[in-house]
Enzyme design. Structure first.
Site: not given
Length: 244
Positions: A150, A154
């Site tokens: 993640y 991001k």
């Protein structure tokens, strides 16, 4: 605020995405294309909004994206606002993270953003106007245990956004690209967390609470609108002071 604007929002069926769609629609957008894979939830989300068009689509499917964007171009000739909001998590410590978990998060959170932006940005540049807002996270700016995949995606969308801010405006087009980086937010993704974990999140946040979808939509609305017409290549943290 969005009068005569054509907007596209991904991850639109619930949570932050749904709030963003409603905000655009209620503030005068001519049409908001609400994209999501969850057809059942999506079909019931915007029944009272005539200027919202729910579309079930997988942003990892490049062919489907090309067909959709061609249809928008035929219908309206432009896209004024793109919000890359769709995202998933598959958390695990790195020694337990599977290749499937890595690939799935990268495909949706990073490649999906690339797919849609690549399809829409040329239309924006041709029309000399556009605002692209991509959802990052404080995890993308400062990292977090158990979120290697993640955090990579991001952080990746921030890097892409900064490149796009330079690339899309290089010939004078008023096409902007920015990110919003939320902290802990009350969404369907956090609704099932134990109360102990939720309290910990609140305690870590200087403002003493979790954010709401409206809090995040406020930041997106600002960056998507002409009120931020001289802002590009930036990351707006909406995190209650979590990362200072």
């Amino acid at each position: 605020m969005f009068n005569n604007k054509i907007c596209v929002v991904t991850g639109a069926a619930q949570g932050i995405g749904r709030t963003i769609v409603e905000r655009f629609a209620q503030n005068g957008a001519t049409m908001v294309y609400a994209l999501d894979m969850n057809g059942e939830v999506l079909s019931n989300a915007f029944m009272d909004l005539n200027n919202v068009k729910p579309i079930v689509v997988n942003i990892c499917d490049r062919s489907a994206i090309e067909v959709l964007v061609k249809q928008i171009e035929d219908d309206f000739g432009k896209v004024d606002v793109l919000v890359n909001n769709a995202g998933i998590t598959r958390d695990a410590l790195i020694d337990k993270m599977t290749e499937q978990d890595w690939d799935m998060v990268v495909d949706v959170n990073l490649k999906g953003v690339f797919n849609l932006t690549q399809a829409i940005a040329p239309m924006m540049m041709a029309n000399n106007y556009g605002s692209i807002v991509t959802m990052s996270s404080v995890v993308g700016t400062d990292g977090n245990i158990g979120q290697t995949n993640y955090a990579a995606t991001k952080g990746g969308v921030i890097a892409m956004t900064k490149g796009w801010a330079k690339e899309f405006a290089r010939k004078g087009a008023q096409v902007r690209a920015n990110c919003v980086a939320p902290g802990f937010v009350e969404t369907p993704m956090t609704a099932d967390l134990p109360e102990k974990v939720l309290n910990m999140m609140k305690e870590k946040t200087p403002l003493g609470r979790m954010g709401t979808p409206d809090d995040i939509a406020n930041g997106v609305e600002f960056l998507a609108s002409d009120k931020s017409s001289f802002i590009t290549g930036q990351v707006l943290k909406v995190d209650g002071g979590l990362v200072l």
